[in-house]
Design a protein around this motif. Structure first.
Motif, PDB file in Angstrom:
ATOM      1  N   VAL A 652       0.832  -1.196   0.000  1.00 41.18           N
ATOM      2  CA  VAL A 652       0.000   0.000   0.000  1.00 41.18           C
ATOM      3  C   VAL A 652       0.873   1.255   0.000  1.00 41.18           C
ATOM      4  N   GLU A 653       1.923   1.263   0.822  1.00 37.11           N
ATOM      5  CA  GLU A 653       2.814   2.419   0.843  1.00 37.11           C
ATOM      6  C   GLU A 653       3.520   2.593  -0.497  1.00 37.11           C
ATOM      7  N   THR A 654       3.950   1.494  -1.073  1.00 38.21           N
ATOM      8  CA  THR A 654       4.604   1.578  -2.378  1.00 38.21           C
ATOM      9  C   THR A 654       3.649   2.144  -3.429  1.00 38.21           C
ATOM     10  N   ALA A 655       2.406   1.675  -3.410  1.00 42.88           N
ATOM     11  CA  ALA A 655       1.415   2.161  -4.374  1.00 42.88           C
ATOM     12  C   ALA A 655       1.173   3.662  -4.202  1.00 42.88           C
ATOM     13  N   LEU A 656       1.086   4.115  -2.960  1.00 43.04           N
ATOM     14  CA  LEU A 656       0.881   5.546  -2.720  1.00 43.04           C
ATOM     15  C   LEU A 656       2.062   6.366  -3.219  1.00 43.04           C
ATOM     16  N   ARG A 657       3.275   5.853  -3.021  1.00 42.15           N
ATOM     17  CA  ARG A 657       4.448   6.577  -3.521  1.00 42.15           C
ATOM     18  C   ARG A 657       4.464   6.608  -5.047  1.00 42.15           C
ATOM     19  N   THR A 658       4.007   5.539  -5.667  1.00 40.30           N
ATOM     20  CA  THR A 658       3.931   5.509  -7.129  1.00 40.30           C
ATOM     21  C   THR A 658       2.901   6.518  -7.634  1.00 40.30           C
ATOM     22  N   ILE A 659       1.754   6.577  -6.972  1.00 46.34           N
ATOM     23  CA  ILE A 659       0.732   7.563  -7.346  1.00 46.34           C
ATOM     24  C   ILE A 659       1.298   8.973  -7.221  1.00 46.34           C
ATOM     25  N   HIS A 660       2.023   9.216  -6.145  1.00 51.87           N
ATOM     26  CA  HIS A 660       2.598  10.545  -5.962  1.00 51.87           C
ATOM     27  C   HIS A 660       3.609  10.859  -7.058  1.00 51.87           C
ATOM     28  N   ARG A 661       4.433   9.888  -7.396  1.00 56.13           N
ATOM     29  CA  ARG A 661       5.480  10.103  -8.406  1.00 56.13           C
ATOM     30  C   ARG A 661       4.879  10.321  -9.790  1.00 56.13           C
ATOM     31  N   LEU A 662       3.875   9.533 -10.138  1.00 58.88           N
ATOM     32  CA  LEU A 662       3.320   9.596 -11.491  1.00 58.88           C
ATOM     33  C   LEU A 662       2.137  10.560 -11.592  1.00 58.88           C
ATOM     34  N   ASN A 663       1.072  10.316 -10.798  1.00 63.38           N
ATOM     35  CA  ASN A 663      -0.166  11.072 -10.957  1.00 63.38           C
ATOM     36  C   ASN A 663      -0.041  12.506 -10.451  1.00 63.38           C
ATOM     37  N   VAL A 664       0.833  12.728  -9.466  1.00 65.78           N
ATOM     38  CA  VAL A 664       1.004  14.077  -8.928  1.00 65.78           C
ATOM     39  C   VAL A 664       2.207  14.770  -9.567  1.00 65.78           C
ATOM     40  N   ARG A 665       3.403  14.221  -9.334  1.00 61.59           N
ATOM     41  CA  ARG A 665       4.628  14.894  -9.753  1.00 61.59           C
ATOM     42  C   ARG A 665       4.786  14.950 -11.278  1.00 61.59           C
ATOM     43  N   SER A 666       4.336  13.935 -11.979  1.00 60.56           N
ATOM     44  CA  SER A 666       4.535  13.891 -13.433  1.00 60.56           C
ATOM     45  C   SER A 666       3.401  14.548 -14.204  1.00 60.56           C
ATOM     46  N   PHE A 667       2.450  15.122 -13.510  1.00 57.45           N
ATOM     47  CA  PHE A 667       1.320  15.782 -14.152  1.00 57.45           C
ATOM     48  C   PHE A 667       1.420  17.284 -13.892  1.00 57.45           C
ATOM     49  N   ALA A 668       1.483  18.060 -14.954  1.00 58.01           N
ATOM     50  CA  ALA A 668       1.508  19.529 -14.874  1.00 58.01           C
ATOM     51  C   ALA A 668       2.599  20.028 -13.939  1.00 58.01           C
ATOM     52  N   GLY A 669       3.723  19.360 -13.955  1.00 56.62           N
ATOM     53  CA  GLY A 669       4.836  19.780 -13.117  1.00 56.62           C
ATOM     54  C   GLY A 669       4.569  19.655 -11.629  1.00 56.62           C
ATOM     55  N   GLY A 670       3.595  18.835 -11.249  1.00 50.63           N
ATOM     56  CA  GLY A 670       3.272  18.657  -9.845  1.00 50.63           C
ATOM     57  C   GLY A 670       2.491  19.794  -9.237  1.00 50.63           C
ATOM     58  N   SER A 671       1.920  20.676 -10.071  1.00 49.26           N
ATOM     59  CA  SER A 671       1.305  21.906  -9.555  1.00 49.26           C
ATOM     60  C   SER A 671      -0.213  21.881  -9.522  1.00 49.26           C
ATOM     61  N   MET A 672      -0.848  20.800  -9.983  1.00 48.88           N
ATOM     62  CA  MET A 672      -2.302  20.812 -10.124  1.00 48.88           C
ATOM     63  C   MET A 672      -2.998  19.669  -9.406  1.00 48.88           C
ATOM     64  N   GLY A 673      -2.282  18.924  -8.574  1.00 52.63           N
ATOM     65  CA  GLY A 673      -2.900  17.788  -7.916  1.00 52.63           C
ATOM     66  C   GLY A 673      -2.814  16.541  -8.765  1.00 52.63           C
ATOM     67  N   PRO A 674      -3.461  15.439  -8.337  1.00 52.47           N
ATOM     68  CA  PRO A 674      -3.307  14.142  -9.001  1.00 52.47           C
ATOM     69  C   PRO A 674      -4.274  13.940 -10.160  1.00 52.47           C
ATOM     70  N   VAL A 675      -3.756  13.674 -11.334  1.00 47.47           N
ATOM     71  CA  VAL A 675      -4.613  13.298 -12.443  1.00 47.47           C
ATOM     72  C   VAL A 675      -5.175  11.911 -12.156  1.00 47.47           C
ATOM     73  N   ASN A 676      -6.398  11.662 -12.585  1.00 43.84           N
ATOM     74  CA  ASN A 676      -7.055  10.391 -12.264  1.00 43.84           C
ATOM     75  C   ASN A 676      -6.316   9.185 -12.817  1.00 43.84           C
ATOM     76  N   GLY A 677      -5.843   9.270 -14.072  1.00 43.58           N
ATOM     77  CA  GLY A 677      -5.206   8.122 -14.702  1.00 43.58           C
ATOM     78  C   GLY A 677      -3.882   8.481 -15.341  1.00 43.58           C
ATOM     79  N   MET A 678      -2.856   7.716 -15.027  1.00 39.11           N
ATOM     80  CA  MET A 678      -1.532   7.937 -15.605  1.00 39.11           C
ATOM     81  C   MET A 678      -0.973   6.589 -16.040  1.00 39.11           C
ATOM     82  N   LEU A 679      -0.366   6.556 -17.203  1.00 42.27           N
ATOM     83  CA  LEU A 679       0.270   5.330 -17.667  1.00 42.27           C
ATOM     84  C   LEU A 679       1.616   5.144 -16.967  1.00 42.27           C
ATOM     85  N   PRO A 680       2.079   3.917 -16.856  1.00 39.97           N
ATOM     86  CA  PRO A 680       3.341   3.677 -16.146  1.00 39.97           C
ATOM     87  C   PRO A 680       4.532   4.421 -16.732  1.00 39.97           C
TER      88      PRO A 680
END
Length: 772
Positions: A652-680
């Motif tokens: 669960v912790e690993t999954a949350l870190r992955t969501i943060h890395r991809l859906n948050v940080r890799s979306f809009a430079g990390g400035s807009m919150g988590p996009v619902n869906g991100m590809l690996p």
């Protein structure tokens, strides 16, 4: 979806000065362009502010420009209408020199308006402040707007009233005669759909003087009154006028602008065709360097909420003021007497959070200001059940101590208490008015067995279905055009009878509420409905592996984003519901059912881990590797309700870190919150509109999940992106359901962002209040 292309210039955010009363959003008064209104979805433009009024009483929206603009007096109806005649004006006289100005940047004929840069707005719901900088007049003016929306106060929070307190400081060298006028257009007749002005009455008590406007009789039989009043104390002189136009030669404006007072109703009007007004003025002498305070109230009394043909509910405030519809001035007078106690209660509630330096300032502002929806969300709060009988109170119709309560999903999606959405938002009510939350959750219990075979055409597909199948938990408790609470499932975009998340969400919500309140009767009374709801979803596990299968269609809250086979989102909710049902069974003494649900939960967990784990996250569904931000929503609810770990904790912790890395940080430079869906590989999933969006409410829930799991930095960064978009891009006090990377948004004034209050639950549980 609409794109916000115009904003008031030079917005300073976040501006949270050290002085406690100034905490909030800082917005300079700037001229704003007229909004571009979408032909499909509501786009009111970026002018909104803290609304006036209590919960379920109807509301009047006031903008940061100082005008009253958004009208929700008729429950379920959203109207935006600029009325420059409604509002406050200032007079300053020094000897023979006089000046008068309207305290708004909205221009009205013959009346000067505030200019750019002459004020700053601060908001911290349920209060707002206008700082007026008027050096040419030698006056410093601060206005506090307050509505008595107070956690745990189930009477005051329902009152249809706002208080406006002006603190005047004479910064000039000479004594000043200062007057403030509160004018109001007689528009109750239009609100009730009848022609002609109503009756105006001057009213006075020991502490208040004002004008009550009573609407003429309406075809629907709804009585109505509205009052403006000023507090009378000390050396303050209060005068009134009514039934006269604003700008005619003998009109109210010229009367006030001559000496800062009003001369009553004398004189015939030459303002043919102008709207008639009522006004109250308070006038006081202010020596150099001294301060004085003037206080006003705005109240209304529309005793019934009107819905479909013949359906009406007595509103909550009628328990105190009756249903005659003539109590507006009484409400205003009582409010002027009680305002100091209300302010003290609000400050006592907010102070611990505002003074906690470990909570980020942007979060404090967003946390309180998102509560605007409790007033502005087409809110129903009834005295009891449907009104009938001679007294119209509805007593005897399922009466309980707090009445019935409901919020619209949004002004675009007009469904009450949408379950899949309120599942996230309900943390606000649970923490602040827990008895209202229990009332909402309990209202769904009898709907589980309901079977309504009314034919329904599904909008998305054109297929035919029925309104409600027995065993399926409804999407909502009805719409304002029908009979809320009596006819669930007003939503017809998809066939909600096959949704996989509604039943587990109701079970989890009931369990959470029972745990939080300590009231086990919540789940004991619901046990038969819970068993029926669980059996209904269990039947959707067609291969018997422990996990229900999605049908390759949007059969859950993401209603344009299909899922196939078992999914992380649906599966985690099912795991949590099985675990909760086992606990509930034990509490009810049904040990056989409790044991069976526990065994089902173990089998489902094993299958979930084997089928969906991908090494660093759980898969969107059985056919897709999309990284979904909301993939472990069931585990989040389990954390928040004491169910413990449903899945491997490290995973669960690993999954949350992955969501943060991809859906948050890799979306809009990390400035807009988590996009619902991100590809690996770091690309946004563009398979549907919703996969490309950020959902404000689920994002706040994800942030709470992270913080509750000890990932405080990740959680604060996730939440801040949503707050930044809301409070930097003109979406304040109309927070949308969703937006994308371009800034296009949809479904404003939305319910789910109240999920920000889940962060408070997480902070309380783990004591994690690290700076964001």
């Amino acid at each position: 979806m609409t794109r916000e292309t115009t904003l008031p210039p030079a917005i300073e955010w976040p501006r949270i000065p050290a002085v406690a009363w100034r905490r909030g959003i800082g917005l300079p008064y700037e001229p704003a362009p007229r909004p571009r209104v979408s032909t499909q979805l509501v786009d009111d433009g970026p002018w909104a502010g803290v609304p006036v009024g209590g919960m379920g009483a109807g509301s009047i929206g006031r903008t940061y420009r100082g005008d009253f603009r958004r009208w929700h007096l008729t429950i379920g109806e959203h109207r935006v209408d600029e009325r420059p005649l409604d509002g406050f004006s200032l007079f300053v006289g020094r000897g023979r020199a006089t000046a008068a100005v309207g305290l708004s940047t909205l221009e009205a004929p013959a009346r000067p308006a505030l200019g750019v840069g002459q004020g700053t707005y601060h908001a911290l719901f349920p209060r707002a402040w206008f700082e007026h900088d008027l050096p040419d007049l030698g006056i410093r003016l601060v206005e506090e707007q307050l509505s008595p929306v107070i956690p745990g106060d189930y009477e005051s929070s329902a009152l249809p009233v706002g208080i406006f307190t002006f603190t005047l400081e004479n910064v000039g060298p000479d004594p000043a005669r200062v007057g403030l006028m509160f004018g109001w257009q007689d528009d109750l007749a239009r609100e009730r759909g009848v022609a002609g002005p109503g009756r105006h009455d001057r009213c006075a008590t020991a502490g208040a003087t004002g004008v009550r406007m009573t609407a003429p009789a309406a075809p629907d039989g709804q009585p109505a009154s509205l009052a403006i009043a000023a507090g009378t104390s000390g050396d303050v002189a209060v005068t009134t006028a009514s039934g006269r136009p604003l700008i005619a030669a003998d009109g109210i404006w010229h009367d006030f602008a001559s000496d800062g007072a009003l001369d009553g109703d004398a004189g015939a009007s030459d303002g043919v065709g102008e709207p008639e007004l009522a006004a109250v003025a308070a006038t006081v002498e202010v020596p150099p360097g001294e301060r004085r305070q003037l206080v006003f109230a705005l109240a209304w009394d529309l005793p019934y909420g009107l819905f479909g043909p013949g359906v009406r509910f007595a509103r909550r405030h009628t328990l105190r003021y009756g249903t005659a519809g003539e109590a507006a001035f009484d409400i205003a007078g009582d409010a002027l007497a009680e305002r100091d106690g209300w302010r003290a209660a609000i400050e006592a509630w907010q102070r611990p959070i505002l003074e906690d330096s470990r909570r980020p300032d942007w979060y404090k502002a967003a946390l309180f200001n998102e509560l605007y929806l409790l007033v502005d969300g087409g809110t129903i709060w009834t005295a009891d059940g449907p009104a009938d009988g001679a007294d119209g109170t509805g007593r005897g119709h399922g009466a309980n101590d707090v009445g019935r309560f409901a919020l619209l999903e949004s002004v675009d999606y007009r469904y009450y208490n949408t379950l899949d959405v309120d599942f996230y938002a309900s943390f606000a009510l649970l923490r602040l008015w827990p008895q209202l939350e229990l009332s909402v959750a309990r209202a769904f219990v009898p709907t589980v067995a309901l079977d309504d075979r009314q034919p329904v055409r599904i909008v998305a597909s054109g297929a035919r279905s029925v309104r409600k199948v027995a065993g399926a938990v409804p999407h909502d408790l009805g719409g304002p055009d029908e009979a809320p609470f009596e006819r669930p499932n007003r939503y017809d975009f998809q066939d909600v009878n096959v949704w996989k998340d509604l039943n587990p969400k109701l079970v989890l919500r009931l369990w959470r509420d029972a745990v939080a309140s300590g009231d086990t009767d919540v789940v004991r009374d619901a046990w038969p409905a819970i068993r029926q709801a669980m059996a209904f979803i269990e039947a959707m596990d067609r291969d018997g592996d422990g996990l229900p299968e999605h049908d390759g269609i949007p059969d859950q809250t993401y209603d344009t984003w299909p899922m196939s086979g078992p999914s992380a989102y649906g599966g985690s909710l099912w795991l949590a519901a099985l675990t909760a049902a086992s606990r509930i069974g034990s509490a009810c003494g049904d040990l056989d059912a409790a044991d069976r649900f526990a065994r089902l939960a173990q089998r489902a967990k094993e299958r979930f881990e084997a089928l969906l784990w991908r090494g660093d996250r759980y898969a969107f569904d059985a056919t897709s590797d999309t990284v979904m931000a909301d993939q472990l929503v069931g585990q989040w609810y389990a954390d928040a309700s004491g169910l413990g770990d449903l899945l491997d904790r490290a995973r669960v912790e690993t999954a949350l870190r992955t969501i943060h890395r991809l859906n948050v940080r890799s979306f809009a430079g990390g400035s807009m919150g988590p996009v619902n869906g991100m590809l690996p590989d770091g690309r946004v999933d563009t398979s549907s509109e919703q996969s490309q969006e950020v959902w404000t409410g689920t994002a706040y829930a994800l942030a709470a999940f992270m913080i509750g799991r000890g990932l405080a930095d990740e959680g604060w960064e996730t939440a801040r992106g949503v707050a930044d978009v809301t409070y930097r891009r003109g979406l304040w006090f109309r927070t949308p359901e969703a937006y994308d990377e371009r800034g296009d948004f949809r479904a404003s004034i939305y319910l789910r962002p109240l999920a920000i209050w889940a962060i408070e639950e997480a902070l309380e549980r783990v004591g994690a209040t690290d700076r964001g």
